[in-house]
Design a protein around this motif. Structure first.
Motif, short mmCIF file in Angstrom:
data_model
loop_
_atom_site.label_atom_id
_atom_site.label_comp_id
_atom_site.label_asym_id
_atom_site.label_seq_id
_atom_site.Cartn_x
_atom_site.Cartn_y
_atom_site.Cartn_z
N LEU A 1 0.82 -1.20 0.00
CA LEU A 1 0.00 0.00 0.00
C LEU A 1 0.86 1.25 0.00
N LYS A 2 0.31 2.29 -0.58
CA LYS A 2 1.02 3.57 -0.58
C LYS A 2 0.95 4.20 0.80
N TYR A 3 1.85 5.13 1.04
CA TYR A 3 1.96 5.73 2.37
C TYR A 3 0.66 6.41 2.79
N LEU A 4 -0.01 7.06 1.86
CA LEU A 4 -1.26 7.74 2.18
C LEU A 4 -2.31 6.74 2.66
N ASP A 5 -2.41 5.59 1.97
CA ASP A 5 -3.37 4.57 2.37
C ASP A 5 -3.05 4.01 3.75
N LYS A 6 -1.76 3.75 4.01
CA LYS A 6 -1.37 3.24 5.32
C LYS A 6 -1.67 4.26 6.42
N TYR A 7 -1.42 5.50 6.13
CA TYR A 7 -1.62 6.57 7.12
C TYR A 7 -3.10 6.68 7.51
N ILE A 8 -3.98 6.62 6.51
CA ILE A 8 -5.42 6.73 6.78
C ILE A 8 -5.95 5.45 7.43
N LEU A 9 -5.53 4.30 6.88
CA LEU A 9 -6.03 3.03 7.41
C LEU A 9 -5.63 2.80 8.86
N VAL B 1 -17.42 1.03 11.97
CA VAL B 1 -16.86 1.56 10.72
C VAL B 1 -17.31 3.00 10.51
N LEU B 2 -18.57 3.29 10.80
CA LEU B 2 -19.05 4.67 10.66
C LEU B 2 -18.31 5.61 11.61
N LEU B 3 -18.19 5.21 12.86
CA LEU B 3 -17.49 6.05 13.84
C LEU B 3 -16.05 6.30 13.44
N SER B 4 -15.35 5.26 13.00
CA SER B 4 -13.95 5.41 12.62
C SER B 4 -13.81 6.29 11.39
N THR B 5 -14.75 6.18 10.44
CA THR B 5 -14.71 7.01 9.23
C THR B 5 -14.87 8.48 9.56
N LEU C 1 -11.05 13.98 -3.09
CA LEU C 1 -11.78 13.28 -2.02
C LEU C 1 -11.96 11.81 -2.35
N ASN C 2 -12.15 11.48 -3.63
CA ASN C 2 -12.29 10.08 -4.02
C ASN C 2 -11.05 9.27 -3.66
N ARG C 3 -9.87 9.88 -3.91
CA ARG C 3 -8.61 9.18 -3.58
C ARG C 3 -8.41 9.07 -2.07
N ILE C 4 -8.81 10.08 -1.33
CA ILE C 4 -8.66 10.05 0.13
C ILE C 4 -9.56 8.99 0.74
N ALA C 5 -10.78 8.87 0.19
CA ALA C 5 -11.76 7.95 0.77
C ALA C 5 -11.60 6.52 0.27
N ARG C 6 -10.78 6.30 -0.75
CA ARG C 6 -10.66 4.96 -1.32
C ARG C 6 -10.26 3.88 -0.31
N PRO C 7 -9.21 4.08 0.50
CA PRO C 7 -8.88 3.03 1.47
C PRO C 7 -9.98 2.78 2.50
N ILE C 8 -10.75 3.82 2.81
CA ILE C 8 -11.85 3.64 3.77
C ILE C 8 -12.96 2.79 3.17
N PHE C 9 -13.27 3.03 1.89
CA PHE C 9 -14.29 2.21 1.23
C PHE C 9 -13.83 0.75 1.11
N ILE C 10 -12.56 0.56 0.81
CA ILE C 10 -12.03 -0.82 0.73
C ILE C 10 -12.13 -1.51 2.09
#
Length: 373
Positions: A11-19, A80-84, A107-116
């Motif tokens: 995963l990219k750093y941004l995805d790891k950071y958000i996840l 999941v809702l609370l964490s999002t 926003l689509n790119r930022i939210a992508r790891p959350i949707f996954i």
């Protein structure tokens, strides 16, 4: 596990950071919501089973633990809702969302790891509901019925009496010659549940089972108020349902004891159900898919609500989470009630909350993606 670790490393750093932040908040949310449900509804059920049915505390506690998987199916979407909302709201307040958008990260790119993550949790919730929940619910029911039956089995005792009280006084008296290996011998039961008549049951032996009280080699006498014998019935084996109120109560969880395919077969095979029972079971059938999907629907609504305008300087994520959950379960309760009565089709009754939230979520999401600079 190794494959998951490898995928995480790719995963990219941004995805790891958000996840990382989402998962930490998700675990806390599931723990909090599970504790709330356990402390309110489940704990009250525990006390009821101990006080009304005489179930030992240890047995009741095991039953509560067996019911935890069904609670997790409810709390996973909440977590999941609370964490999002909490994670994105925090990033928005610290201007990290603004910095990302200024760097061309939408926003689509930022939210992508959350949707996954939401999709994975939705599949996990469906897996629990299809495999663990039916087995645990069935085991909990069998344990409750066993404990309920064993409370009146004093092994080794001779010439004893026990009684069953009702709301209007004494309902039944049990006279037992002796008890050995959980089997009662030389039984006489005085059943005074009916007003005008009394039934006297005599049997050489008997005991309790999940189906009711079982008696072997005996007779049933129906006696009038004057003492006249109105009817006599002899039997080799008989099952009486009196005193098995817990069995009838637990039989309401038929849908939870079966997975999706088993419930489909049950509905196709059982023709003795009335209209309301049939509607309720059909709603439960569709809900086995609708409830896990709620995890993804919550993210669709939570992502745009979590993006805080620049003028707001406080985290309102928790408040938004509670309001969304309250709104969802209010619609869910109303739609299922209408579905049971036939005002809504079973499919619509189960899916209406998700349909409403999807429409609202798409409108909010579109507005946030194309109006925030």
């Amino acid at each position: 596990m190794r494959k998951i670790i490898r995928l995480y490393r790719k995963l990219k750093y941004l995805d790891k950071y958000i996840l990382k932040q989402v998962i930490e908040m998700f675990l806390m949310g599931v723990f909090v919501f599970t504790a709330i449900i356990f402390a309110s509804d489940t704990f009250i059920t525990l006390i009821k089973q101990i006080s009304m049915y005489g179930i030992p505390f240890k047995v009741a506690l095991i039953m509560i633990i067996l019911n935890l998987p069904s609670v997790f199916v409810l709390t996973i979407p909440m977590g999941v809702l609370l964490s999002t909302v909490m994670t994105l709201n925090k990033l928005s307040l610290s201007s990290e969302i603004t910095v990302m958008r200024s760097c061309g990260i939408g926003l689509n790119r930022i939210a992508r790891p959350i949707f996954i993550f939401a999709i994975l949790m939705s599949l996990f919730s469906f897996f629990i509901n299809e495999t663990i929940v039916p087995a645990a619910t069935k085991q909990s029911k069998d344990l409750a019925l066993w404990a309920f039956g064993q409370k009146n089995i004093p092994n080794g005792k001779q010439n004893f009496v026990f009684k069953e009280a009702g709301p209007n006084g004494l309902r039944r008296l049990f006279y037992v010659g002796h008890c050995s290996d959980n089997v009662l011998y030389n039984i006489t039961v005085l059943d005074m549940a009916k007003k005008d008549t009394m039934q006297v049951l005599q049997a050489k032996q008997g005991g309790t089972s999940p189906d009711g009280w079982e008696f072997n080699k005996g007779a049933i006498y129906t006696i009038s108020e004057r003492g006249d014998i109105l009817n006599t019935t002899f039997f080799e084996h008989s099952i009486a349902q009196f005193g098995m109120d817990l069995s009838r109560e637990l039989n309401k969880n038929i849908a939870q004891e079966q997975n999706f395919l088993q419930l489909v077969k049950y509905l196709a095979a059982d023709s003795s159900l009335d209209k309301e029972q049939l509607n309720e079971l059909r709603i439960d059938l569709y809900d086995k898919i609708a409830l896990p999907i709620t995890t993804i629907v919550f993210v669709l609504v939570g992502v745009p609500l979590a993006i805080t305008p620049p003028r707001v300087r406080y985290n309102r994520g928790f408040l938004f989470s509670i309001l969304i959950i309250f709104f969802y379960y209010l619609i869910r309760a109303l739609s299922m009630s209408f579905g049971v009565t036939g005002a809504l089709t079973p499919f619509l009754a189960a899916w209406l909350p998700n349909i409403i939230l999807v429409i609202v979520g798409l409108m909010l999401y579109y507005r946030k993606v194309y109006t925030i600079a």
